[in-house]
Design a protein around this motif. Structure first.
Motif, PDB file in Angstrom:
ATOM      1  N   LEU A 176       0.901  -1.478   0.222  1.00  0.00           N
ATOM      2  CA  LEU A 176       0.065  -0.450  -0.554  1.00  0.00           C
ATOM      3  C   LEU A 176       1.294   1.419  -0.103  1.00  0.00           C
ATOM      4  O   LEU A 176       0.511   2.129  -0.838  1.00  0.00           O
ATOM      5  N   PHE A 177       2.044   1.387   1.214  1.00  0.00           N
ATOM      6  CA  PHE A 177       3.168   2.426   0.785  1.00  0.00           C
ATOM      7  C   PHE A 177       4.274   1.930   0.610  1.00  0.00           C
ATOM      8  O   PHE A 177       4.374   0.729   0.633  1.00  0.00           O
ATOM      9  N   ARG A 178       4.935   2.397   0.657  1.00  0.00           N
ATOM     10  CA  ARG A 178       6.618   1.420   0.130  1.00  0.00           C
ATOM     11  C   ARG A 178       7.557   1.036   1.040  1.00  0.00           C
ATOM     12  O   ARG A 178       7.858  -0.071   1.259  1.00  0.00           O
ATOM     13  N   ASP A 179       6.517   1.126   2.887  1.00  0.00           N
ATOM     14  CA  ASP A 179       7.622   0.355   3.159  1.00  0.00           C
ATOM     15  C   ASP A 179       5.860  -0.174   4.655  1.00  0.00           C
ATOM     16  O   ASP A 179       6.840  -0.373   5.742  1.00  0.00           O
ATOM     17  N   GLN A 180       4.577  -0.318   3.583  1.00  0.00           N
ATOM     18  CA  GLN A 180       3.391  -1.494   4.373  1.00  0.00           C
ATOM     19  C   GLN A 180       2.843  -1.861   3.399  1.00  0.00           C
ATOM     20  O   GLN A 180       2.060  -1.661   2.499  1.00  0.00           O
ATOM     21  N   VAL A 181       2.474  -2.939   3.892  1.00  0.00           N
ATOM     22  CA  VAL A 181       1.776  -4.167   3.406  1.00  0.00           C
ATOM     23  C   VAL A 181       0.714  -4.223   3.858  1.00  0.00           C
ATOM     24  O   VAL A 181       0.158  -3.878   4.921  1.00  0.00           O
ATOM     25  N   VAL A 182      -0.013  -4.222   2.673  1.00  0.00           N
ATOM     26  CA  VAL A 182      -1.815  -4.772   3.977  1.00  0.00           C
ATOM     27  C   VAL A 182      -2.075  -6.217   3.686  1.00  0.00           C
ATOM     28  O   VAL A 182      -2.482  -6.849   2.276  1.00  0.00           O
ATOM     29  N   THR A 183      -2.669  -6.492   4.523  1.00  0.00           N
ATOM     30  CA  THR A 183      -3.236  -8.008   4.420  1.00  0.00           C
ATOM     31  C   THR A 183      -4.338  -8.651   5.301  1.00  0.00           C
ATOM     32  O   THR A 183      -4.227  -7.675   5.919  1.00  0.00           O
ATOM     33  N   ASN A 184      -4.738  -9.326   5.503  1.00  0.00           N
ATOM     34  CA  ASN A 184      -5.723 -10.231   6.635  1.00  0.00           C
ATOM     35  C   ASN A 184      -5.209 -10.429   7.773  1.00  0.00           C
ATOM     36  O   ASN A 184      -4.052 -11.137   8.315  1.00  0.00           O
ATOM     37  N   ALA A 185      -5.893 -10.148   8.608  1.00  0.00           N
ATOM     38  CA  ALA A 185      -5.420 -10.135  10.590  1.00  0.00           C
ATOM     39  C   ALA A 185      -5.047 -11.604  10.534  1.00  0.00           C
ATOM     40  O   ALA A 185      -4.284 -12.184  11.806  1.00  0.00           O
ATOM     41  N   HIS A 186      -5.925 -12.889  10.336  1.00  0.00           N
ATOM     42  CA  HIS A 186      -5.639 -14.041  10.506  1.00  0.00           C
ATOM     43  C   HIS A 186      -4.858 -15.178   9.813  1.00  0.00           C
ATOM     44  O   HIS A 186      -4.423 -15.495  10.541  1.00  0.00           O
ATOM     45  N   CYS A 187      -3.718 -13.927   9.140  1.00  0.00           N
ATOM     46  CA  CYS A 187      -3.175 -14.392   8.857  1.00  0.00           C
ATOM     47  C   CYS A 187      -1.576 -14.314   9.778  1.00  0.00           C
ATOM     48  O   CYS A 187      -0.902 -15.141   9.586  1.00  0.00           O
ATOM     49  N   VAL A 188      -1.936 -13.646  10.204  1.00  0.00           N
ATOM     50  CA  VAL A 188      -0.749 -13.630  11.680  1.00  0.00           C
ATOM     51  C   VAL A 188      -1.180 -13.380  13.071  1.00  0.00           C
ATOM     52  O   VAL A 188      -0.298 -12.568  13.210  1.00  0.00           O
ATOM     53  N   THR A 189      -2.562 -13.732  13.086  1.00  0.00           N
ATOM     54  CA  THR A 189      -2.394 -14.060  14.814  1.00  0.00           C
ATOM     55  C   THR A 189      -3.244 -15.170  14.476  1.00  0.00           C
ATOM     56  O   THR A 189      -3.631 -15.962  14.201  1.00  0.00           O
ATOM     57  N   ASN A 190      -3.000 -15.651  16.418  1.00  0.00           N
ATOM     58  CA  ASN A 190      -3.810 -16.858  16.607  1.00  0.00           C
ATOM     59  C   ASN A 190      -4.977 -16.832  17.135  1.00  0.00           C
ATOM     60  O   ASN A 190      -5.188 -15.988  18.062  1.00  0.00           O
ATOM     61  N   PRO A 191      -6.326 -18.069  16.893  1.00  0.00           N
ATOM     62  CA  PRO A 191      -7.068 -17.337  18.250  1.00  0.00           C
ATOM     63  C   PRO A 191      -7.174 -18.570  18.957  1.00  0.00           C
ATOM     64  O   PRO A 191      -6.349 -19.413  19.214  1.00  0.00           O
ATOM     65  N   PRO A 192      -7.738 -17.414  20.314  1.00  0.00           N
ATOM     66  CA  PRO A 192      -8.995 -16.909  20.499  1.00  0.00           C
ATOM     67  C   PRO A 192      -8.680 -15.004  20.801  1.00  0.00           C
ATOM     68  O   PRO A 192      -8.978 -14.575  20.358  1.00  0.00           O
ATOM     69  N   GLY A 193      -7.488 -15.512  20.612  1.00  0.00           N
ATOM     70  CA  GLY A 193      -6.546 -14.299  21.153  1.00  0.00           C
ATOM     71  C   GLY A 193      -6.037 -13.829  19.933  1.00  0.00           C
ATOM     72  O   GLY A 193      -6.105 -13.945  18.493  1.00  0.00           O
ATOM     73  N   GLN A 194      -5.428 -12.678  20.097  1.00  0.00           N
ATOM     74  CA  GLN A 194      -4.741 -11.526  19.443  1.00  0.00           C
ATOM     75  C   GLN A 194      -3.190 -12.042  19.156  1.00  0.00           C
ATOM     76  O   GLN A 194      -2.503 -10.756  18.532  1.00  0.00           O
ATOM     77  N   THR A 195      -2.709 -12.830  19.715  1.00  0.00           N
ATOM     78  CA  THR A 195      -1.185 -12.818  19.856  1.00  0.00           C
ATOM     79  C   THR A 195      -0.430 -13.154  18.490  1.00  0.00           C
ATOM     80  O   THR A 195      -0.997 -13.578  17.712  1.00  0.00           O
ATOM     81  N   VAL A 196       0.288 -11.954  18.133  1.00  0.00           N
ATOM     82  CA  VAL A 196       1.479 -12.171  16.906  1.00  0.00           C
ATOM     83  C   VAL A 196       2.027 -12.946  16.799  1.00  0.00           C
ATOM     84  O   VAL A 196       3.433 -12.865  17.758  1.00  0.00           O
ATOM     85  N   PRO A 197       2.852 -14.498  16.364  1.00  0.00           N
ATOM     86  CA  PRO A 197       3.321 -15.373  16.078  1.00  0.00           C
ATOM     87  C   PRO A 197       4.618 -14.509  16.818  1.00  0.00           C
ATOM     88  O   PRO A 197       4.716 -13.728  14.764  1.00  0.00           O
ATOM     89  N   GLU A 198       5.574 -15.389  16.622  1.00  0.00           N
ATOM     90  CA  GLU A 198       7.187 -14.620  16.465  1.00  0.00           C
ATOM     91  C   GLU A 198       8.307 -15.336  15.475  1.00  0.00           C
ATOM     92  O   GLU A 198       8.663 -15.992  15.885  1.00  0.00           O
ATOM     93  N   LEU A 199       7.949 -15.223  13.872  1.00  0.00           N
ATOM     94  CA  LEU A 199       7.606 -16.266  13.478  1.00  0.00           C
ATOM     95  C   LEU A 199       8.402 -16.117  12.305  1.00  0.00           C
ATOM     96  O   LEU A 199       9.230 -16.437  11.525  1.00  0.00           O
ATOM     97  N   GLY A 200       9.473 -14.678  12.135  1.00  0.00           N
ATOM     98  CA  GLY A 200      10.544 -14.296  11.441  1.00  0.00           C
ATOM     99  C   GLY A 200       9.695 -14.281  10.128  1.00  0.00           C
ATOM    100  O   GLY A 200      10.209 -13.964   8.899  1.00  0.00           O
ATOM    101  N   TRP A 201       8.305 -13.457  10.227  1.00  0.00           N
ATOM    102  CA  TRP A 201       7.427 -13.033   8.134  1.00  0.00           C
ATOM    103  C   TRP A 201       8.576 -11.717   7.155  1.00  0.00           C
ATOM    104  O   TRP A 201       9.379 -10.830   8.218  1.00  0.00           O
ATOM    105  N   HIS A 202       8.442 -12.152   6.734  1.00  0.00           N
ATOM    106  CA  HIS A 202       9.214 -11.429   5.770  1.00  0.00           C
ATOM    107  C   HIS A 202       8.126 -11.354   3.705  1.00  0.00           C
ATOM    108  O   HIS A 202       7.412 -12.244   4.522  1.00  0.00           O
TER     109      HIS A 202
END
Length: 312
Positions: free
Chosen positions: A85-111
């Motif tokens: 969306l911007f040169r250093d900002q990517v838009v995706t869906n929240a379910h791609c980067v969270t675990n249910p039922p909470g909203q913890t973002v896994p530390e998985l080395g995203w790139h």
């Protein structure tokens, strides 16, 4: 782009629920992400979106993103799509980067790999330095009365020298022609391997009532896979595009659908309706966090990466 939509329970369960269309858990309740195993062995509630019935991308999409992690020996395992969306900002869906039922973002080395039809090579790459999930995202708790807000913004660790995508001026409406993009599963039974080359599918926006089974809420649009075609596992987070002024513009992000890819309608987060949040987040403007219902237990989506490894 093939979308694998799953239902909670057995593969042919009559219960219609949300499934993630991402390269993550198995049959999720209405979300489209990449799935690592076939539907017959998927965990209840996993999301699996891939484009089924599509074909190889027909033109350049310099802002198209493959969201990747280092997973079981594969340093560039594709999980979801997204857009720059911007040169250093990517838009995706929240379910791609969270675990249910909470909203913890896994530390998985995203790139990310951006600007290449081939998810394994070319384009430009960058690491993800920060993930911001929309404050209303609660894995569909309270839907359809409350917005699902399946949306996340990823800040990259550097600015990319690539064309960014434009947001459409207005939300897509029933009857609008849209194009779906993704690297999701392309076999109707949801089996792998994932395509290396980007796929596309032209389809149509239909009335929201057609997606009632997937608890469609405000801020979402419904697409028609014609009963045979549509997104599947691995397509989650990927874009729905509408042509305005001769250019493709962003109208949606792949969220969820039925267990069997392409057999029913699919739900997309309506990107133009979250314009202000995306711009404010990119600018660092504080966004109020509303009081939301939080699931007391796993709503049946399954953990986002429990199925990784089955689809290559």
């Amino acid at each position: 782009m093939k979308t694998v939509l799953s239902e909670v329970g057995s593969p042919r369960s009559s219960r219609k629920t949300l499934h993630r269309l991402a390269l993550a858990g198995g049959t999720l309740v209405t979300a489209l992400a990449t799935v690592a195993v076939a539907p017959s062995s998927a965990a209840a509630g996993d999301v699996q979106p891939n484009i089924i019935g599509g074909h190889a991308a027909s033109e350049p999409y310099p802002w198209m993103v493959s969201l990747q992690i280092n997973w079981k020996g594969d340093p560039d395992f594709h999980t979801c799509g997204g857009v720059l969306l911007f040169r250093d900002q990517v838009v995706t869906n929240a379910h791609c980067v969270t675990n249910p039922p909470g909203q913890t973002v896994p530390e998985l080395g995203w790139h990310v790999r951006v600007g290449s039809h081939n998810r394994n090579s070319g384009g430009q790459t960058a690491g993800v330095s920060k993930i911001t999930v929309h404050p209303e995202w609660a894995w569909g708790a309270g839907a359809p009365e409350k917005r699902v807000a399946d949306l996340a913004l990823l800040k990259l660790d550097r600015k990319l020298d690539l064309q960014t995508i434009e947001l459409a001026a207005k939300p897509a409406r029933p009857g609008d022609k849209v194009r779906l993009l993704g690297w999701g599963v392309t076999e109707p039974d949801g089996s792998g391997p994932l395509p290396s080359m980007l796929q596309e599918l032209d389809t149509t926006v239909v009335p929201a009532a057609k997606c009632a089974a997937w608890a469609i809420s405000g801020g979402e649009i419904c697409t028609n896979p014609n009963g045979t075609d549509g997104p599947c596992a691995g397509d989650s987070g990927g874009p729905a595009l509408k042509k305005e002024d001769g250019r493709w513009k962003l109208v949606g992000g792949t969220s969820r659908g039925s267990e069997w890819c392409g057999t029913d309608t699919g739900v997309y987060t309506s990107s133009p309706e979250y314009r202000q949040w995306m711009y404010d987040t990119a600018r660092g403007v504080p966004v109020p966090i509303p009081a939301l219902p939080v699931p007391s237990k796993d709503p049946g989506y399954g953990l986002p990466f429990e199925r990784l490894g089955g689809v290559k």
